[in-house]
Design an enzyme around this catalytic site. Structure first.
Site, mmCIF file in Angstrom:
data_model
loop_
_atom_site.group_PDB
_atom_site.id
_atom_site.type_symbol
_atom_site.label_atom_id
_atom_site.label_comp_id
_atom_site.label_asym_id
_atom_site.label_seq_id
_atom_site.Cartn_x
_atom_site.Cartn_y
_atom_site.Cartn_z
ATOM 1 N N LEU A 132 3.214 -2.583 -6.299
ATOM 2 C CA LEU A 132 2.176 -2.853 -5.293
ATOM 3 C C LEU A 132 2.123 -1.698 -4.310
ATOM 4 C CD1 LEU A 132 0.010 -4.879 -4.503
ATOM 5 C CD2 LEU A 132 1.639 -5.901 -2.921
ATOM 6 N N ASP A 184 4.760 1.457 -9.939
ATOM 7 C CA ASP A 184 4.760 1.066 -8.524
ATOM 8 C C ASP A 184 4.029 -0.270 -8.497
ATOM 9 O OD1 ASP A 184 4.543 0.648 -5.827
ATOM 10 O OD2 ASP A 184 3.745 2.630 -5.350
ATOM 11 N N ASP A 227 6.087 -6.707 -1.805
ATOM 12 C CA ASP A 227 6.470 -5.714 -2.808
ATOM 13 C C ASP A 227 7.458 -6.310 -3.801
ATOM 14 O OD1 ASP A 227 5.072 -3.359 -1.843
ATOM 15 O OD2 ASP A 227 6.479 -3.339 -0.186
#
Length: 397
Positions: free
Chosen positions: A173, A171, A129
């Protein structure tokens, strides 16, 4: 995994950001030069509507690339440059998600980091992330077109430059926990105009208010699905269009012009292991459509990936409804962009009671129930009234 192992070039410095530390981002892989076919970005006719673009695509000897499409549609030059940088970042994330060793990167970090994230209203951070976030941030900064970006991975918005015309929410990932078992993941983003009337406010306040704009003010939104194909789905407010990455050329090619979600589908997507925690209205709706006793006489089937972008993409193509009935998904950078895309395709996004795009955000990481899908399915679902799950015993998965 050290950044050097990913063969990325030396990092670029970012401007001061949130109260959460993160590494300086590596630059994204090179963007396609704005030459030859890409020169159309800098000039074009007045912006075309969805029907015009569908006709253009049908008349073209070969499908246009994303950059060519923006040129033909008359997308503003600054916005086209910004989207070109986003697509470059997403190509890098696609390669990262498919690389060996990503299973370790998809696991949550130490308990201390998780506690900090939960306190801020975010999910527990994972190295994958954070790497994806760094790639996105670096790309947005290098575009020179972004004033502020609000990311799922940062506690506070990141101010980039005073004269950037756009605000990006993202967002980077979604669904990264699925990487370990090769289940599709995705990137979600929304784009707003910078609120110039706030320019005299202190930077932190300016960044926060720009990031909390209502979804009705969105000028573009999209998602990128990382799966058997990499699909970049975007809307500029004149229909929803899908582009598939041609790995032989590195270009996103128009493959799904002017997507129209069917008025009604025959698929519902939800984690129905939570059935006994649902309110009576939602249980009754699911029981009814499964038996073929709803407004549609056929029995519905369940399809659930537990990856928001994947479940939404299938719903966009096949129709039906995808949902998470509890206060779990984020309004600013998940619900708003996907609801914008759903509406541009003839569908609806709702929290079970109200249109998502009409809800004014009050917090960056604000959570809410999310229902997305075909117009007729959504209206039938909402007619049951009590569909928002209030019981939340604290699920581990």
């Amino acid at each position: 995994m050290p950044l050097s192992a990913l063969s990325l070039r030396p990092p670029l410095a970012l401007p001061p950001t949130s109260n959460r530390r993160h590494r300086s981002p590596p630059p994204v892989s090179h963007l396609p030069p704005l030459t030859r076919r890409h020169s159309v970005l800098l000039a074009g006719p007045p912006r075309a509507g969805a029907a015009d673009m569908a006709n253009l695509a049908a008349a073209s000897p070969s499908p246009p690339t994303l950059l060519e499409y923006m040129g033909r549609a008359g997308t503003p030059a600054d916005l086209a440059v910004l989207v070109a940088h986003i697509q470059g970042a997403c190509k890098s994330i696609a390669a990262l998600a498919a690389s060996p060793g990503n299973a370790d990167l998809s696991r949550a970090k130490a308990a201390g980091s998780e506690a900090e994230a939960v306190a801020a209203g975010r999910d527990a951070p994972k190295p994958l992330d954070e790497l994806s976030n760094e790639i996105i941030l670096s790309s947005l900064q290098s575009s020179g077109k972004v004033a502020v970006v609000a990311s799922e991975e940062n506690d506070l918005p990141v101010w980039m430059c005073d004269d950037g015309p756009y605000v990006v929410v993202t967002d980077p990932l979604d669904g990264s926990r699925n990487i370990e078992v090769s289940i599709p993941t995705g990137t979600i983003f929304g784009i707003y105009n910078r609120l110039v009337e706030l320019d005299n406010l202190p930077m932190e306040e300016r960044a926060q208010l720009n990031s909390l704009q209502s979804g009705t003010r969105m000028v573009a939104a999209g998602y990128v699905l990382y799966s058997s194909a990499t699909i970049f789905c975007i809307s500029f407010g004149a229909g929803t269009h899908g582009f598939t990455l041609d790995r032989s050329t590195g270009e996103f090619i128009l493959t799904h012009p002017s997507i129209q979600i069917p008025p009604r589908g025959q698929i519902y997507s939800v984690n129905d292991a939570r059935y006994f925690d649902w309110p009576e209205g939602l249980r009754k709706y699911i029981d009814t459509i499964r038996q073929g006793k709803g407004q549609h006489p056929k029995k519905y089937s369940a399809r659930y990936v537990c990856s928001l972008v994947a479940d939404f993409h299938r719903t966009l193509i096949y129709g039906g409804v995808a949902m998470n009935p509890r206060d779990h998904l984020r309004l600013v950078y998940e619900a708003n962009p996907l609801s914008f895309l759903a509406e541009q395709a003839g569908g609806r996004g709702s929290d079970g009671k109200a249109r998502i795009l009409s809800i004014q955000p009050v917090k960056l990481h604000q959570r809410l129930p999310l229902f997305l899908g075909s117009m007729e399915d959504m209206l039938e679902l909402e007619s049951y009234g009590d569909v928002q799950q209030k019981v939340n015993p604290g699920y581990e998965v």
